[in-house]
Design an enzyme around this catalytic site. Structure first.
Site, mmCIF file in Angstrom:
data_model
loop_
_atom_site.group_PDB
_atom_site.id
_atom_site.type_symbol
_atom_site.label_atom_id
_atom_site.label_comp_id
_atom_site.label_asym_id
_atom_site.label_seq_id
_atom_site.Cartn_x
_atom_site.Cartn_y
_atom_site.Cartn_z
ATOM 1 C CE LYS A 41 -3.280 -2.342 3.039
ATOM 2 N NZ LYS A 41 -3.812 -2.377 4.428
ATOM 3 C CD GLU A 97 8.041 -0.498 -2.230
ATOM 4 O OE1 GLU A 97 6.956 0.093 -2.105
ATOM 5 O OE2 GLU A 97 8.236 -1.655 -1.802
ATOM 6 C CG ASP A 98 6.837 2.371 0.690
ATOM 7 O OD1 ASP A 98 7.628 1.513 0.251
ATOM 8 O OD2 ASP A 98 5.986 2.101 1.568
ATOM 9 C CG ASP A 101 14.376 -1.342 5.580
ATOM 10 O OD1 ASP A 101 15.230 -0.576 6.026
ATOM 11 O OD2 ASP A 101 13.801 -2.210 6.293
ATOM 12 C CB VAL A 151 10.472 7.376 7.985
ATOM 13 C CG1 VAL A 151 11.754 8.047 8.435
ATOM 14 C CG2 VAL A 151 10.747 6.400 6.835
ATOM 15 C CG ASP A 157 2.222 0.852 7.749
ATOM 16 O OD1 ASP A 157 3.147 0.590 6.953
ATOM 17 O OD2 ASP A 157 1.745 0.014 8.533
HETATM 18 P P1 IMP Z 1 12.714 -4.313 2.069
HETATM 19 O O1 IMP Z 1 13.475 -3.319 1.214
HETATM 20 O O2 IMP Z 1 12.444 -5.603 1.395
HETATM 21 O O3 IMP Z 1 13.371 -4.489 3.414
HETATM 22 O O4 IMP Z 1 11.286 -3.807 2.422
HETATM 23 C C1 IMP Z 1 10.817 -2.601 2.152
HETATM 24 C C2 IMP Z 1 9.415 -2.515 2.751
HETATM 25 O O5 IMP Z 1 9.458 -2.491 4.197
HETATM 26 C C3 IMP Z 1 8.829 -1.189 2.330
HETATM 27 O O6 IMP Z 1 8.093 -1.316 1.154
HETATM 28 C C4 IMP Z 1 7.979 -0.796 3.519
HETATM 29 O O7 IMP Z 1 6.690 -1.343 3.373
HETATM 30 C C5 IMP Z 1 8.649 -1.455 4.712
HETATM 31 N N1 IMP Z 1 9.495 -0.470 5.434
HETATM 32 C C6 IMP Z 1 10.842 -0.452 5.490
HETATM 33 N N2 IMP Z 1 11.302 0.573 6.226
HETATM 34 C C7 IMP Z 1 10.207 1.238 6.659
HETATM 35 C C8 IMP Z 1 10.023 2.427 7.471
HETATM 36 O O8 IMP Z 1 10.963 3.100 7.949
HETATM 37 N N3 IMP Z 1 8.733 2.799 7.681
HETATM 38 C C9 IMP Z 1 7.670 2.105 7.183
HETATM 39 N N4 IMP Z 1 7.796 1.005 6.417
HETATM 40 C C10 IMP Z 1 9.057 0.572 6.159
HETATM 41 MG MG MG Z 2 6.230 -1.181 0.673
#
Ligand code: IMP
Ligand code: MG
Length: 176
Positions: A41, A97-98, A101, A151, A157
């Site tokens: 989302k 993508e938001d 991470d 964040v 969220d």
């Molecule tokens: P990754 O890069 O596979 O670890 O996952 C990224 C996902 O983790 C993002 O799309 C977010 O949904 C969630 N996420 C990672 N860091 C944060 C944060 O600081 N706040 C909120 N959601 C986060």
């Molecule tokens: Mg996400």
């Protein structure tokens, strides 16, 4: 008790950056059509604001994913909770993508999507946490690198709350 949230990136700065990204993307895809894949989302606020500022023809599709594994270890394998509605065959695809991470989600997802024969595929992320990276991901269009802090806002969220904040904020957990 209300959570106290401090502003990391103001609404004004986020909007200015999205305008810059939109100009760059519009230039890069001049004369073409862009197919945006918004990752739900969290990506939805950013994807809409970005799409509104693009000057090329845009189509949109949505995908929702979640990490597959147990609570203590992430396998890096992603479960598709909601798949795309439309074919991406031959299209110029931009994944929106938001935040990137650990990188595990997109590291897994991009090769899967490449198998569906898009004309091209690139990634646009509003935020990046380089200190947290565990799996390689190339980000073609990036808003901001941020430190390793949790964040919220602009789609992000905390327990499903705060997605609607118009800025990027940090929750102060020890607030009175
Ligand atoms: P990754 O890069 O596979 O670890 O996952 C990224 C996902 O983790 C993002 O799309 C977010 O949904 C969630 N996420 C990672 N860091 C944060 C944060 O600081 N706040 C909120 N959601 C986060
Ligand atoms: Mg996400």
């Amino acid at each position: 008790m209300a959570d106290k949230i401090s502003i990391m990136i103001s609404e004004e700065d986020v909007n200015a950056k999205i305008k810059e990204l939109a100009e760059e993307i519009s230039r890069d895809y001049a004369g073409k059509e862009l197919h945006i894949i918004c990752i739900l989302k969290g990506g939805v606020f950013f994807a809409c604001e970005l799409a509104k500022r693009l000057t090329i023809p845009v189509s949109l599709d949505f995908m929702q994913v979640s990490s597959y594994g147990n609570a203590t270890s992430s396998s890096g394998i992603v479960r598709i909770k909601k798949d795309l509605d439309d074919s991406m065959e031959g299209k110029e695809v931009l994944i929106v993508e938001d935040i990137i991470d650990s990188g595990k989600t997109l590291h897994y997802l991009i090769p899967v999507l490449k198998q569906r024969n898009p004309g091209s595929i690139r990634l646009c992320a509003l935020l990046n946490k380089p200190d947290r990276r565990e799996a390689d991901v190339d980000i073609d269009y990036l808003g901001f690198n941020i430190p390793d802090e949790y964040v919220v806002g602009y789609g992000l969220d905390y327990a499903q709350k705060y997605r609607n904040l118009p800025y990027i904020g940090v929750i102060e957990l020890d607030a009175d």
